[in-house]
Motif scaffolding. Structure first.
Motif, PDB file in Angstrom:
ATOM      1  N   ASP B 226       0.826  -1.217   0.000  1.00 33.69           N
ATOM      2  CA  ASP B 226       0.000   0.000   0.000  1.00 33.69           C
ATOM      3  C   ASP B 226       0.854   1.259   0.000  1.00 33.69           C
ATOM      4  OD1 ASP B 226      -2.594  -1.278   0.223  1.00 33.69           O
ATOM      5  OD2 ASP B 226      -2.008  -1.832   2.268  1.00 33.69           O
ATOM      6  N   CYS B 227       1.983   1.190   0.698  1.00 37.21           N
ATOM      7  CA  CYS B 227       2.857   2.372   0.775  1.00 37.21           C
ATOM      8  C   CYS B 227       4.259   1.959   1.212  1.00 37.21           C
ATOM      9  CB  CYS B 227       2.300   3.411   1.757  1.00 37.21           C
ATOM     10  SG  CYS B 227       2.320   2.888   3.482  1.00 37.21           S
ATOM     11  N   ILE B 228       5.160   2.941   1.136  1.00 32.18           N
ATOM     12  CA  ILE B 228       6.526   2.777   1.641  1.00 32.18           C
ATOM     13  C   ILE B 228       6.577   3.412   3.030  1.00 32.18           C
ATOM     14  CG2 ILE B 228       8.948   3.473   1.315  1.00 32.18           C
ATOM     15  CD1 ILE B 228       8.187   3.863  -1.727  1.00 32.18           C
ATOM     16  N   ILE B 229       7.262   2.772   3.976  1.00 34.20           N
ATOM     17  CA  ILE B 229       7.557   3.422   5.260  1.00 34.20           C
ATOM     18  C   ILE B 229       9.067   3.613   5.339  1.00 34.20           C
ATOM     19  CG2 ILE B 229       7.489   3.231   7.786  1.00 34.20           C
ATOM     20  CD1 ILE B 229       4.700   3.560   6.591  1.00 34.20           C
ATOM     21  N   ASP B 230       9.468   4.863   5.633  1.00 29.84           N
ATOM     22  CA  ASP B 230      10.900   5.145   5.764  1.00 29.84           C
ATOM     23  C   ASP B 230      11.175   5.849   7.086  1.00 29.84           C
ATOM     24  OD1 ASP B 230      10.494   7.991   5.466  1.00 29.84           O
ATOM     25  OD2 ASP B 230      10.264   7.662   3.314  1.00 29.84           O
ATOM     26  N   ALA B 231      12.436   6.169   7.305  1.00 30.10           N
ATOM     27  CA  ALA B 231      12.810   6.862   8.543  1.00 30.10           C
ATOM     28  C   ALA B 231      13.843   7.935   8.258  1.00 30.10           C
ATOM     29  CB  ALA B 231      13.364   5.874   9.558  1.00 30.10           C
ATOM     30  N   CYS B 232      13.770   8.484   7.039  1.00 29.53           N
ATOM     31  CA  CYS B 232      14.776   9.460   6.617  1.00 29.53           C
ATOM     32  C   CYS B 232      14.167  10.384   5.563  1.00 29.53           C
ATOM     33  CB  CYS B 232      15.984   8.724   6.033  1.00 29.53           C
ATOM     34  SG  CYS B 232      17.167   9.807   5.223  1.00 29.53           S
ATOM     35  N   PRO B 233      14.135  11.691   5.821  1.00 30.56           N
ATOM     36  CA  PRO B 233      13.559  12.617   4.839  1.00 30.56           C
ATOM     37  C   PRO B 233      14.287  12.618   3.491  1.00 30.56           C
ATOM     38  CG  PRO B 233      13.735  13.662   6.975  1.00 30.56           C
ATOM     39  CD  PRO B 233      14.469  12.362   7.076  1.00 30.56           C
ATOM     40  N   PHE B 234      15.580  12.265   3.491  1.00 27.71           N
ATOM     41  CA  PHE B 234      16.288  12.266   2.207  1.00 27.71           C
ATOM     42  C   PHE B 234      15.883  11.040   1.382  1.00 27.71           C
ATOM     43  CE2 PHE B 234      20.635  12.670  -0.112  1.00 27.71           C
ATOM     44  CZ  PHE B 234      20.056  13.461  -1.087  1.00 27.71           C
ATOM     45  N   CYS B 235      15.794   9.875   2.024  1.00 26.80           N
ATOM     46  CA  CYS B 235      15.249   8.696   1.334  1.00 26.80           C
ATOM     47  C   CYS B 235      13.813   9.008   0.886  1.00 26.80           C
ATOM     48  CB  CYS B 235      15.222   7.473   2.248  1.00 26.80           C
ATOM     49  SG  CYS B 235      16.791   6.943   2.958  1.00 26.80           S
ATOM     50  N   HIS B 236      13.065   9.666   1.779  1.00 24.01           N
ATOM     51  CA  HIS B 236      11.668  10.046   1.531  1.00 24.01           C
ATOM     52  C   HIS B 236      11.567  10.889   0.257  1.00 24.01           C
ATOM     53  CE1 HIS B 236       7.688  10.648   3.603  1.00 24.01           C
ATOM     54  NE2 HIS B 236       7.640  11.748   2.890  1.00 24.01           N
ATOM     55  N   LEU B 237      12.446  11.880   0.167  1.00 25.94           N
ATOM     56  CA  LEU B 237      12.477  12.745  -1.022  1.00 25.94           C
ATOM     57  C   LEU B 237      12.853  11.953  -2.273  1.00 25.94           C
ATOM     58  CD1 LEU B 237      13.948  16.304  -1.187  1.00 25.94           C
ATOM     59  CD2 LEU B 237      14.767  14.634  -2.832  1.00 25.94           C
ATOM     60  N   GLN B 238      13.814  11.065  -2.107  1.00 28.08           N
ATOM     61  CA  GLN B 238      14.259  10.244  -3.247  1.00 28.08           C
ATOM     62  C   GLN B 238      13.106   9.365  -3.756  1.00 28.08           C
ATOM     63  OE1 GLN B 238      16.787  10.095  -5.222  1.00 28.08           O
ATOM     64  NE2 GLN B 238      17.577   8.037  -5.573  1.00 28.08           N
ATOM     65  N   PHE B 239      12.320   8.803  -2.841  1.00 28.53           N
ATOM     66  CA  PHE B 239      11.172   7.983  -3.240  1.00 28.53           C
ATOM     67  C   PHE B 239      10.051   8.854  -3.828  1.00 28.53           C
ATOM     68  CE2 PHE B 239      12.726   4.827   0.031  1.00 28.53           C
ATOM     69  CZ  PHE B 239      12.945   3.799  -0.869  1.00 28.53           C
ATOM     70  N   ASP B 240       9.790   9.989  -3.200  1.00 27.60           N
ATOM     71  CA  ASP B 240       8.638  10.814  -3.581  1.00 27.60           C
ATOM     72  C   ASP B 240       8.938  11.656  -4.831  1.00 27.60           C
ATOM     73  OD1 ASP B 240       6.033  11.949  -3.226  1.00 27.60           O
ATOM     74  OD2 ASP B 240       6.965  13.734  -2.353  1.00 27.60           O
ATOM     75  N   VAL B 241       9.899  12.543  -4.731  1.00 29.88           N
ATOM     76  CA  VAL B 241      10.280  13.357  -5.900  1.00 29.88           C
ATOM     77  C   VAL B 241      10.810  12.422  -6.992  1.00 29.88           C
ATOM     78  CG1 VAL B 241      11.770  15.217  -6.728  1.00 29.88           C
ATOM     79  CG2 VAL B 241      10.830  15.329  -4.409  1.00 29.88           C
ATOM     80  N   GLY B 242      11.549  11.413  -6.571  1.00 30.34           N
ATOM     81  CA  GLY B 242      12.124  10.449  -7.514  1.00 30.34           C
ATOM     82  C   GLY B 242      11.069   9.828  -8.424  1.00 30.34           C
ATOM     83  N   GLN B 243       9.922   9.490  -7.863  1.00 31.79           N
ATOM     84  CA  GLN B 243       8.876   8.865  -8.698  1.00 31.79           C
ATOM     85  C   GLN B 243       8.395   9.819  -9.801  1.00 31.79           C
ATOM     86  OE1 GLN B 243       5.771   6.212  -6.952  1.00 31.79           O
ATOM     87  NE2 GLN B 243       6.718   6.742  -4.993  1.00 31.79           N
ATOM     88  N   THR B 244       8.326  11.118  -9.502  1.00 27.13           N
ATOM     89  CA  THR B 244       7.903  12.071 -10.540  1.00 27.13           C
ATOM     90  C   THR B 244       9.013  12.252 -11.587  1.00 27.13           C
ATOM     91  OG1 THR B 244       8.691  14.028  -9.352  1.00 27.13           O
ATOM     92  CG2 THR B 244       6.461  13.305  -8.868  1.00 27.13           C
TER      93      THR B 244
END
Lengths: 178, 301
Positions: B226-244
């Motif tokens: 359903d979703c990704i769970i992370d613990a790092c805003p930089f990984c978070h950005l890589q997954f989120d902005v990265g997908q676009t």
């Protein structure tokens, strides 16, 4: 066929410089088991990025070839290789030292330069913007975080620190240095 | 009530403030007070700063540590990158008297001195070790029946010599925290693989860095989460902005929502969705939002 390596190209002063990093001399213990490269997620995508080869080159003093390789900057510092090395080689820490020597020789990605300059100017590598301020308010936070963004004196401290260490000169625009 | 200073770093406060808000509110519910670390800066970003000049990296990181030393509080981070920079710097300064002297000379000129009196903590290892799974379970009011792909990120657990958190290839402590919220941590191929952002790679060689995160997204998609769970805003950005970015550059669509553990905890504690900032991400997945709404009922308002 592989390129011929000339011993006349070896620069032992470069090797000595690399070895100034604590435990960097452990690269001499490498017996080529290839545990580092076979697990490397970057090597899987980009075979030219080969940490084992890079550390071998450092040990041979192959300064120019190593510092000028664009792949020096492909490591994501995931530390998988360093964890796996049976000889305790400090793969990542040693690579970072090699990068430092590249920087001292004027080899730097423009985007890295820009990020560095942001920290000098604003104290953050990723600084606040108007959109983020709105987002902050929407989740119930103050629009400016209580970091150097809010406290000018604190930003002054950071800027002074980066001057003392010479970091400001290190990452200055190329035109200004020439 | 336990008390720590909250080191924000750059990406959480300046790109994903929902992570900051969720952390403050969820930890308060667990009896942990977070105090502003006033005047903190970039950690600084280890990929660039540690590569460029070790003394600069060490001095700036140590300045951040001294701010918390001056308050007599341990530091809490919500970012693997900040955690890596601050823990490594804190350890080096405590263990290497020569470097400590050199850095303290610099810090003296801006009115600080590194003493070595505090620890640096990451929200995940802190919750795991100091709060414990049982207490978190007890604080959950709405078990979040989600199938999630857990991303530990590299610098939470590595280098293990500095982190002391057990196995770096098959860790469990973060999975246990996820399961405490009622979610299921689904196994997927190469779960411990890097997101591709660190070491200055995202900044220097974006396309290759995106290919690395694309590998992870493929494996997560194959696991049907359903979703990704992370613990790092930089990984978070890589997954989120990265997908676009991946959509534009490689014409691949994943549409997997990206959620920081603090935000998942907020969902499970019944906090209003608007205060958690999950929909401030670039990737907003309506199907996921409907599922959250179904699980949480009226708590979304």
């Amino acid at each position: 066929m592989s390129d011929i390596i000339k011993t006349s190209d070896f620069d032992m002063e470069f090797r000595d410089e690399v070895f100034k990093e604590p435990d960097a001399d452990k690269i001499t213990l490498c017996f080529n088991c290839t545990g580092c490269t076979s697990g490397c997620p970057m090597a899987e995508l980009e075979p030219e990025y080969n940490i084992r080869k890079f550390l071998r080159m450092a040990n041979l003093g192959m300064k120019d070839a190593l510092l000028n390789s664009p792949y020096l900057w492909y490591c994501t510092t995931c530390y998988k290789c360093q964890e796996r090395c049976p000889q305790g080689v400090k793969n990542v820490d040693t690579l970072l030292k090699i990068r430092t020597i590249a920087i001292q020789n004027g080899i730097m990605h423009d985007n890295h330069r820009k990020v560095s300059q942001l920290v000098i100017k604003l104290g953050h590598a990723v600084p606040i913007n108007d959109e983020a301020k709105e987002k902050r308010k929407d989740v119930g936070l103050d629009d400016t975080p209580p970091t150097v963004h809010k406290f000018e004196d604190a930003l002054g401290e950071v800027q002074k620190l980066l001057k003392i260490t010479g970091f400001d000169k290190l990452v200055v625009d190329k035109e200004e240095t020439s | 009530m336990s008390k720590l200073s909250f080191f924000l770093g750059c990406i959480a406060p300046n790109r994903y403030p929902g992570i900051e808000a969720a952390t403050i509110k969820t930890l308060e519910k667990l009896g942990i007070e977070l105090v502003d670390l006033k005047g903190a800066s970039c950690c600084p970003a280890p990929g660039v700063f540690r590569s460029f000049d070790k003394i600069t990296w060490l001095s700036l990181a140590s300045r951040n540590v001294t701010l918390s030393e001056e308050m007599g509080l341990d530091i809490l981070t919500v970012c693997n990158g900040c955690f890596g920079s601050l823990v490594d710097a804190n350890n080096i300064m405590k263990e290497d008297p020569k470097l400590k002297e050199e850095v303290n000379k610099i810090l003296k000129e801006i009115g600080h001195e590194f003493k070595g009196t505090i620890e640096v903590r990451h929200i995940i290892e802190y919750l795991s070790q100091e709060v414990g799974v049982e207490k978190i379970k007890a604080a959950v009011t709405i078990p979040m029946d989600l199938n999630i792909a857990l991303h530990y990120g590299c610098h939470l657990v590595k280098p293990s010599k500095e982190r002391h958190l057990g196995s770096t290839e098959n860790p469990r402590f973060f999975d246990e925290l996820v399961e405490a919220t009622g979610a299921t941590s689904v196994d997927y191929e190469d779960k411990m693989a890097c997101c591709g952002a660190g070491g200055g790679a995202r900044t220097a060689v974006l396309d290759t860095s995106l290919q690395m995160v694309m590998n992870k997204l493929e494996h997560m998609k194959a696991a049907g989460v359903d979703c990704i769970i992370d613990a790092c805003p930089f990984c978070h950005l890589q997954f989120d902005v990265g997908q676009t970015e991946i959509k534009k550059k490689f014409n691949k669509v994943y549409d997997i929502p990206v959620v920081h553990y603090s935000q998942l905890l907020g969902l499970a504690m019944g906090l209003p969705l608007s205060e958690l900032g999950i929909n401030q991400n670039l990737i907003v997945n309506e199907e996921f939002n409907k599922k959250i709404e179904r699980i949480r009922g009226g708590a979304n308002e």
